[in-house]
Design a protein around this motif. Structure first.
Motif, short mmCIF file in Angstrom:
data_model
loop_
_atom_site.label_atom_id
_atom_site.label_comp_id
_atom_site.label_asym_id
_atom_site.label_seq_id
_atom_site.Cartn_x
_atom_site.Cartn_y
_atom_site.Cartn_z
N SER A 214 0.25 4.33 -0.53
CA SER A 214 -0.23 5.39 0.19
C SER A 214 0.00 5.88 1.56
N GLU A 215 0.57 4.33 2.25
CA GLU A 215 0.95 4.63 3.72
C GLU A 215 2.35 5.13 3.76
N ASP B 126 1.00 -1.25 -0.06
CA ASP B 126 0.13 0.19 -0.11
C ASP B 126 0.79 1.23 0.06
#
Length: 173
Positions: A74-75, A72
């Protein structure tokens, strides 16, 4: 029995990275040779890119295919990774003159190795006179193209190091 499908982040990561680069779906599609509909279907999860398109996307965004599909991005930390390395670690290395000198020294050794291989190849060719089979001639042509490509990459690498204020002795062609 249904096959086990590993969950991926591909659709979310494409959308996240596209928006982070301030690109519309149309602009992203244009950059990788697709149409807007392809990008929309990748982002909504109704289609997955072919391997060649996945490679283009990962190169454009500067992330590995594995990271693009399985992390992920976006983290926090994951979003600051380039080819598996934390960007902050890379930036620290580039600020360290000793580390830059090591990188420069390694690049010079690599360039010497490439030049040495080409010199050996040329000597062997001269010794062979015109007794070279057709199959070997094709290999020689491919090797020479590989040499030119490697040489070009090394020249660009050394130029980049020079722009980072790393001392660079002039290279020979």
């Amino acid at each position: 029995m249904e096959p086990m499908v590993e969950s991926t982040y591909l659709d979310k990561n494409i959308r996240f990275l596209r928006k982070r680069m301030n690109l519309s779906q149309e602009e992203l599609a244009c950059k990788i040779g697709l149409n807007r509909g392809n990008i929309a279907s990748y982002e909504n999860g109704s289609a997955e890119p072919k391997v060649c398109n996945l490679l283009r996307i990962s190169r454009l965004f500067g992330v590995s295919i594995c990271d693009l599909a399985q992390r992920d991005l976006s983290e926090g930390q994951a979003a600051s990774r380039v080819n598996g390395h934390l960007v902050s670690d890379l930036q620290d290395q580039l600020k360290n003159p000793e580390q830059l000198e090591v990188i420069h020294s390694n690049a010079q050794r690599m360039l010497q190795m490439i030049e040495g291989l080409m010199t050996c190849s040329r000597i062997k060719l001269e010794q062979a006179d015109n007794q070279i089979p057709q199959e070997l001639r094709l290999i020689i042509v491919n090797f020479e193209e590989l040499y030119r490509t490697a040489r070009s990459l090394m020249d660009e690498h050394l130029s980049l190091l020079k722009s980072l204020n790393c001392k660079d002795s002039s290279t020979t062609k």
